[in-house]
Design a protein around this motif. Structure first.
Motif, PDB file in Angstrom:
ATOM      1  N   VAL A  27       0.821  -1.217   0.000  1.00  0.00           N
ATOM      2  CA  VAL A  27       0.000   0.000   0.000  1.00  0.00           C
ATOM      3  C   VAL A  27       0.858   1.272   0.000  1.00  0.00           C
ATOM      4  O   VAL A  27       0.581   2.213  -0.757  1.00  0.00           O
ATOM      5  CB  VAL A  27      -0.981  -0.014   1.190  1.00  0.00           C
ATOM      6  CG1 VAL A  27      -1.651   1.355   1.363  1.00  0.00           C
ATOM      7  CG2 VAL A  27      -2.045  -1.082   0.979  1.00  0.00           C
ATOM      8  N   PHE A  31       0.698   4.531  -2.793  1.00  0.00           N
ATOM      9  CA  PHE A  31       0.574   5.969  -2.530  1.00  0.00           C
ATOM     10  C   PHE A  31       1.780   6.721  -3.077  1.00  0.00           C
ATOM     11  O   PHE A  31       1.638   7.834  -3.603  1.00  0.00           O
ATOM     12  CB  PHE A  31       0.444   6.209  -1.022  1.00  0.00           C
ATOM     13  CG  PHE A  31      -0.935   5.984  -0.486  1.00  0.00           C
ATOM     14  CD1 PHE A  31      -1.874   6.996  -0.523  1.00  0.00           C
ATOM     15  CD2 PHE A  31      -1.307   4.761   0.047  1.00  0.00           C
ATOM     16  CE1 PHE A  31      -3.154   6.813  -0.038  1.00  0.00           C
ATOM     17  CE2 PHE A  31      -2.584   4.555   0.535  1.00  0.00           C
ATOM     18  CZ  PHE A  31      -3.508   5.579   0.493  1.00  0.00           C
ATOM     19  N   ASN A  35       0.955   9.257  -6.213  1.00  0.00           N
ATOM     20  CA  ASN A  35       1.029  10.682  -5.896  1.00  0.00           C
ATOM     21  C   ASN A  35       2.256  11.361  -6.479  1.00  0.00           C
ATOM     22  O   ASN A  35       2.328  12.597  -6.507  1.00  0.00           O
ATOM     23  CB  ASN A  35       1.025  10.870  -4.380  1.00  0.00           C
ATOM     24  CG  ASN A  35      -0.322  10.579  -3.769  1.00  0.00           C
ATOM     25  OD1 ASN A  35      -1.292  11.301  -3.983  1.00  0.00           O
ATOM     26  ND2 ASN A  35      -0.413   9.491  -3.012  1.00  0.00           N
ATOM     27  N   SER A  47      -5.375  12.057  -2.048  1.00  0.00           N
ATOM     28  CA  SER A  47      -4.116  11.321  -2.117  1.00  0.00           C
ATOM     29  C   SER A  47      -4.312   9.847  -2.468  1.00  0.00           C
ATOM     30  O   SER A  47      -3.414   9.221  -3.029  1.00  0.00           O
ATOM     31  CB  SER A  47      -3.379  11.433  -0.781  1.00  0.00           C
ATOM     32  OG  SER A  47      -4.174  10.905   0.271  1.00  0.00           O
ATOM     33  N   ALA A  48      -5.488   9.282  -2.156  1.00  0.00           N
ATOM     34  CA  ALA A  48      -5.705   7.856  -2.409  1.00  0.00           C
ATOM     35  C   ALA A  48      -6.246   7.576  -3.808  1.00  0.00           C
ATOM     36  O   ALA A  48      -6.189   6.440  -4.263  1.00  0.00           O
ATOM     37  CB  ALA A  48      -6.658   7.277  -1.368  1.00  0.00           C
TER      38      ALA A  48
END
Length: 278
Positions: A27, A31, A35, A47-48
């Motif tokens: 995960v 990100f 990003n 952001s997700a």
């Protein structure tokens, strides 16, 4: 239900659980990558989510902002030289301790193993005082010397256990053929240490390349910054340039990820081999 069917179902459940845990560990990489191609505003607002458009120009700006070629060169120099010295000195020291099992060598090995449990934070201030006395501050050689000191205990410990598995009869045969002590080590023993050499190389490379604390204490000149120090300059007291910091992080971890994936199969086998008689 047959016993074998129950075993298969249990194994499938364990594998499914491990897959889920593995995905959870991935995960942060999601990100980071997602990003790194967003604008600053989009990073803060969503952001997700996937990026609405790809801004690969972030990488070019980050490259220039942290002077990536210079930081990469410094990190590469420190990592290569530190590893070369650690591999050579630690393997020779471990060989001497194993083959000459004197009281002094046993005490020295015990001290090295004991040093592995000392927190780095507890010796930061004495390290800085010694660095000032020896003029090691703001010096690439000084940083390499520090890595040599802090990396030697684990490296010697791993080599020590592995060398115990090397049959001494091979060395005796080489001495009968006329090799001296150094010839036996470099021509006979060192090639047999290849699995452990690769293991120590990987472990120390991951540590040295990603280390922030020690370079931040030793290096102050911007031209001597390693990649972690250069990346940290994008985080100020009042502003954090996430649109540049995330691409810089990707650029910094990409070489080490490639290096690790290329050699990671040797890690488990090398550590297991060194633990047989360690």
């Amino acid at each position: 239900m047959p016993k074998t069917s129950g075993i298969k179902i249990g194994r499938l459940l364990v594998e499914a659980l491990l897959i889920v845990i593995g995905l959870l560990f991935l995960v942060p990489f999601y990100f980071l990558l997602v990003n790194s191609v967003k604008t600053f505003g989009e990073i803060l607002s969503s952001s997700a989510a996937l990026p609405s458009s790809l801004h690969f120009s972030n990488y070019a700006e980050a490259w220039e902002s942290i002077n990536f070629p210079s930081a990469f060169g410094n990190s590469l120099l420190v990592t290569i030289v530190s590893n070369a010295l650690l591999l050579l000195i630690s393997s020779m020291a471990a060989y001497q301790m194993v083959r000459n099992n004197s009281l002094f060598n046993r005490i020295l090995f015990g001290l090295l193993v004991s040093a592995m449990v000392i927190p780095f934070q507890s010796i930061m201030l004495p390290l800085m005082e010694i660095s000032n006395v020896l003029s090691l501050n703001n010096s690439i050689p000084g940083l390499i010397l520090c890595y040599l000191g802090f990396g030697a205990p684990l490296s010697v410990f791993l080599f020590h256990g592995f060398i115990k598995t090397v049959p001494i009869e091979i060395e005796q045969a080489a001495r009968v053929d006329g090799s001296n002590r150094y010839g036996v080590f470099f021509r006979v023993v060192l090639p047999l240490l290849q699995p452990m050499i690769i293991t120590v190389l990987i472990l120390n490379t991951l540590w040295i390349w990603n280390d922030y604390l020690l370079p931040s204490l030793i290096l102050t000149d911007p031209d001597k910054r390693t990649i972690p120090i250069a990346t940290y300059t994008l985080f100020g007291q009042y502003t954090k340039q996430w649109d540049l910091a995330l691409p810089a992080l990707v650029l910094g971890i990409l070489p080490i990820v490639i290096f690790f994936l290329a050699l990671q199969k040797y890690v488990v086998s090398g550590i297991a081999a060194g633990a047989v008689k360690g």
